[in-house]
Motif scaffolding. Structure first.
Motif, mmCIF file in Angstrom:
data_model
loop_
_atom_site.group_PDB
_atom_site.id
_atom_site.type_symbol
_atom_site.label_atom_id
_atom_site.label_comp_id
_atom_site.label_asym_id
_atom_site.label_seq_id
_atom_site.Cartn_x
_atom_site.Cartn_y
_atom_site.Cartn_z
ATOM 1 N N PRO A 1 -3.139 -20.151 8.226
ATOM 2 C CA PRO A 1 -4.359 -19.685 7.319
ATOM 3 C C PRO A 1 -5.402 -20.750 8.029
ATOM 4 N N LYS B 1 -7.415 -28.081 2.964
ATOM 5 C CA LYS B 1 -7.171 -27.194 1.783
ATOM 6 C C LYS B 1 -7.087 -25.727 2.276
ATOM 7 N N LEU B 2 -5.798 -24.956 2.298
ATOM 8 C CA LEU B 2 -5.851 -23.720 2.711
ATOM 9 C C LEU B 2 -6.689 -22.724 2.171
ATOM 10 N N ILE B 3 -7.595 -21.861 2.897
ATOM 11 C CA ILE B 3 -8.420 -21.067 2.254
ATOM 12 C C ILE B 3 -8.325 -19.404 2.988
ATOM 13 N N ALA B 4 -8.900 -18.470 2.053
ATOM 14 C CA ALA B 4 -8.900 -17.149 2.634
ATOM 15 C C ALA B 4 -9.938 -17.235 3.956
ATOM 16 N N SER B 5 -9.787 -16.195 4.837
ATOM 17 C CA SER B 5 -10.813 -16.031 5.820
ATOM 18 C C SER B 5 -10.636 -14.744 6.278
ATOM 19 N N ILE C 1 -15.535 -17.461 6.756
ATOM 20 C CA ILE C 1 -15.328 -17.793 5.394
ATOM 21 C C ILE C 1 -16.472 -17.796 4.566
ATOM 22 N N PRO D 1 -8.449 -19.454 11.137
ATOM 23 C CA PRO D 1 -6.908 -18.677 11.155
ATOM 24 C C PRO D 1 -6.432 -18.393 12.603
ATOM 25 N N SER E 1 -5.119 -14.451 3.732
ATOM 26 C CA SER E 1 -5.046 -15.025 2.356
ATOM 27 C C SER E 1 -4.700 -16.341 2.674
ATOM 28 N N PRO E 2 -4.990 -17.410 1.546
ATOM 29 C CA PRO E 2 -4.797 -18.691 1.840
ATOM 30 C C PRO E 2 -3.272 -19.042 2.387
ATOM 31 N N SER F 1 -8.038 -23.611 7.003
ATOM 32 C CA SER F 1 -8.437 -24.386 6.116
ATOM 33 C C SER F 1 -9.933 -25.052 5.851
ATOM 34 N N ARG F 2 -10.099 -25.795 4.974
ATOM 35 C CA ARG F 2 -11.281 -26.585 4.501
ATOM 36 C C ARG F 2 -10.881 -27.769 3.971
#
Length: 234
Positions: free
Chosen positions: A207, A213-217, A112, A127, A167-168, A209-210
């Protein structure tokens, strides 16, 4: 008129039965994986309906579940080729029931765009590929083809790294194959793959998360080249 109505119903039933046929099918997915399932063959298409099993080397179940009208329904079970349970997922409710812990020996890495240290208190989740950490990646294995100019290479020295950008929203947005010498960081070949070659189901992830909060990876899957120039996970 009362006698004609049942006759019409009977004729419709006969026509429907002739229009479709339930058969057992067996398909080879990769050098090691075959699938067995029931399908309804209609006049214009085939629909998966009933029990589904995917087998590693024709004997070890790596995926088991049920199809209803071409869609996965109910709880599916996914296993590693050793027989270890990797994941239980309910496709009807969209609920992850179980995901096996992953250790440092795994051939899969997750990235990430956020630096993480041992003292970091940020809660980060990786993910998750629906279908588990083996069967879930089989559709991606199937899209690999050793380039023509590498057909005479010593494939035992090669490593293929699948790079997946998620994607998120949990959708596969980019897909690449890196072909390298084992333990080398420099690519011999970089192959971009058209994600439209995959079904929506095969592009679906839970997805990363951080702090919720959903994030891209990015997911890096380390693979080796098989005897028939396909790939499989280490």
């Amino acid at each position: 008129m009362k006698q004609i109505f049942p006759l019409i119903i009977a004729l419709l039933c006969i026509n429907y039965c002739f229009a479709q046929k339930v058969v057992e099918k067996k398909t080879r997915l990769t050098d090691f994986v075959t699938e067995r399932y029931q399908t309804i063959i209609q006049t214009d298409k085939q629909i998966k309906q009933g029990t589904y099993n995917a087998l590693y080397e024709k004997k070890i179940v790596i995926a088991n579940g049920t199809y209803t009208n071409n869609k996965r329904t109910g709880t599916w079970h996914f296993f590693f080729p050793t027989g270890k349970l990797l994941q239980n997922y309910n496709y009807t409710t969209g609920q992850l029931l179980y995901e096996a812990p992953e250790d440092t020996t795994s051939a899969i890495r997750y990235l990430i765009d956020y630096p993480v240290t041992e003292k970091d208190t940020t809660m980060i989740t990786k993910p998750i590929r629906l279908g588990g950490r083996y069967y879930g990646y089989v559709p991606y294995f199937r899209l690999f083809k050793l380039p023509a100019d590498m057909q005479n290479s010593n494939t035992q020295q090669l490593e293929v790294i699948m790079e997946l950008l998620v994607s998120p929203l949990g959708r596969l947005s980019d897909f690449k194959f890196h072909i390298r010498y084992y333990n080398d960081k420099e690519d011999l070949k970089l192959i971009n793959v058209n994600t439209d070659l995959l079904s929506d189901e095969d592009k679906t992830f839970i997805p990363a998360s951080r702090d919720r909060k959903l994030i891209a990876s990015r997911i890096l899957v380390h693979c080796y080249v098989t005897r028939l120039d396909g790939i499989d996970i280490y």
